[in-house]
Design an enzyme around this catalytic site. Structure first.
Site, mmCIF file in Angstrom:
data_model
loop_
_atom_site.group_PDB
_atom_site.id
_atom_site.type_symbol
_atom_site.label_atom_id
_atom_site.label_comp_id
_atom_site.label_asym_id
_atom_site.label_seq_id
_atom_site.Cartn_x
_atom_site.Cartn_y
_atom_site.Cartn_z
ATOM 1 N N TYR A 8 34.572 -53.890 9.780
ATOM 2 C CA TYR A 8 35.482 -52.843 10.242
ATOM 3 C C TYR A 8 36.049 -52.087 9.044
ATOM 4 C CZ TYR A 8 35.180 -56.421 13.881
ATOM 5 O OH TYR A 8 34.720 -57.368 14.747
ATOM 6 N N VAL B 258 35.177 -60.224 17.027
ATOM 7 C CA VAL B 258 36.541 -60.517 17.458
ATOM 8 C C VAL B 258 36.668 -61.873 18.160
ATOM 9 C CG1 VAL B 258 37.333 -58.119 17.562
ATOM 10 C CG2 VAL B 258 36.355 -59.184 19.598
ATOM 11 N N LYS C 6 25.719 -57.216 17.039
ATOM 12 C CA LYS C 6 25.237 -55.887 16.631
ATOM 13 C C LYS C 6 24.148 -55.996 15.564
ATOM 14 C CE LYS C 6 29.703 -53.745 17.719
ATOM 15 N NZ LYS C 6 31.024 -53.416 17.183
ATOM 16 N N TYR D 57 25.435 -53.805 26.597
ATOM 17 C CA TYR D 57 26.311 -53.992 25.430
ATOM 18 C C TYR D 57 27.322 -55.131 25.650
ATOM 19 C CZ TYR D 57 29.981 -53.117 22.018
ATOM 20 O OH TYR D 57 30.916 -53.299 21.026
ATOM 21 N N SER E 133 30.865 -58.907 18.061
ATOM 22 C CA SER E 133 30.186 -57.882 17.249
ATOM 23 C C SER E 133 29.101 -58.422 16.323
ATOM 24 C CB SER E 133 31.199 -57.115 16.404
ATOM 25 O OG SER E 133 31.734 -56.065 17.156
HETATM 26 N N1 GLU Z 1 32.876 -56.496 22.557
HETATM 27 C C1 GLU Z 1 33.853 -56.078 21.599
HETATM 28 C C2 GLU Z 1 34.215 -54.630 21.822
HETATM 29 O O1 GLU Z 1 33.354 -53.835 21.993
HETATM 30 C C3 GLU Z 1 33.311 -56.308 20.235
HETATM 31 C C4 GLU Z 1 34.307 -56.030 19.188
HETATM 32 C C5 GLU Z 1 34.073 -56.819 17.930
HETATM 33 O O2 GLU Z 1 33.718 -57.987 17.926
HETATM 34 O O3 GLU Z 1 34.265 -56.197 16.887
HETATM 35 O O4 GLU Z 1 35.343 -54.250 21.858
#
Ligand code: GLU
Length: 304
Positions: free
Chosen positions: A240, A258, A67, A189, A64
């Protein structure tokens, strides 16, 4: 002047001895193979002096954290129009939560939760000639490092198990907030999340967020106003449903993934990346958060 190297040395020693290291994310099978004992930290200051400890040059899945890069690229390309399709409020929910999306008619709460990042991915897939190549070139430029790459195995691993992301993308499509087809947006993605970078490469790539939008190759990627907004989003939405706890303990804008990485920064001063693959119950790197709390407490440097 703060002696960053001795602070990082101390953090590295504590991390090596830690017995409670959290749990590795298992919902992406490929991530489960990582050694729980790994720990790295790398800090770069505004003068581009670097300090590090542990496995700071070992590459891991940025997940993530990507992002922030897609948001930066999309904001640089389409500017304020981006906010017509995604909001800027913290969600207080896990990264893959879907009920809010339905309640709010397909406008994701912010670009750092999965539905928001999927909308940003859709924007890039629409605009870029070669989305995956162009995005990789963008990150390589930010980090000043052309060796950065996608990890195909991680991308395929997530594609096989990304049920909630398929659900989010289909929901967005039903609300007409996805222009391209679900498969091509999610292919992009999953690839953005699969990018492998080390703590050193991540800290270098985030340098522009402490340097008014100018990256290390000394070309301007974002305006000062855009950097202000992305840093604000990292502070309020970067962790989060633990963004409040991270602000409380660490006091810096940042973003976790994650894969166990965290990047955090103090504008005009430094940015720092940590990696420890064991996560806490909210999905943030357990030792990474402890390390950053220690860094800002010992140096007395935070945005507060
Ligand atoms: N590729 C992971 C997902 O979409 C990213 C989640 C993350 O790192 O928060 O579930």
């Amino acid at each position: 002047m703060v002696d960053f190297q001795s602070v990082l040395n101390g953090i590295g020693i504590t991390a090596t001895k830690a017995t409670d290291r959290g749990r590795i994310a298992s919902y992406i099978p490929e991530l489960e193979k990582i050694d729980l004992q790994k720990f790295g930290i790398h800090l770069i200051n505004i003068k581009q002096h670097s300090f590090s400890s542990g496995d700071s040059d070992e590459r891991f899945s940025i997940q993530s954290i990507s992002k922030v890069f897609t948001l930066s690229m999309a904001l640089g390309l389409i500017g304020e129009k981006l906010w017509e399709r995604v909001d800027v409020e913290p969600s207080g929910d896990p990264f893959n939560h879907l009920s809010l999306l339905e309640m709010e008619n397909g406008i994701p709460r912010n670009p750092l939760i999965n539905p928001g990042a999927i909308v940003v991915a859709d924007i890039l897939v629409s605009i870029l000639d070669n989305p995956k190549d162009d995005f990789l070139a963008f990150i390589r430029n930010l980090a000043d490092d052309d060796s950065i790459n996608y990890d195909e195995e991680v991308a395929q691993s997530e594609k096989m198990t990304g049920y909630r992301n398929y659900a989010a993308a289909n929901l967005l499509k039903s609300y007409k907030n996805l222009t391209n087809d679900v498969d091509s947006v999610l292919d992009f993605y999953f690839h953005q999340c699969s990018i492998s970078m080390s703590c050193a490469q991540l800290a270098n790539a985030f340098y522009m967020f402490i340097n008014n939008g100018n990256c290390r190759r000394n070309n301007t990627q974002l305006s000062k106003g855009q950097v202000k907004r992305i840093n604000a989003l990292m502070l309020t939405c970067g962790f989060y449903d633990e963004a409040g706890e991270f602000a409380f303990e660490v006091g810096l804008p940042g973003k976790s993934g994650v894969g166990g990485g965290i990047v955090a920064l103090l504008p005009n001063e430094f940015c720092v990346a940590t990696w420890s693959p064991g996560l806490n119950e909210k999905g943030n790197s357990k030792l990474g958060m402890l390390a950053l709390e220690r860094l800002t407490t010992q140096t007395e440097l935070s945005i507060f």
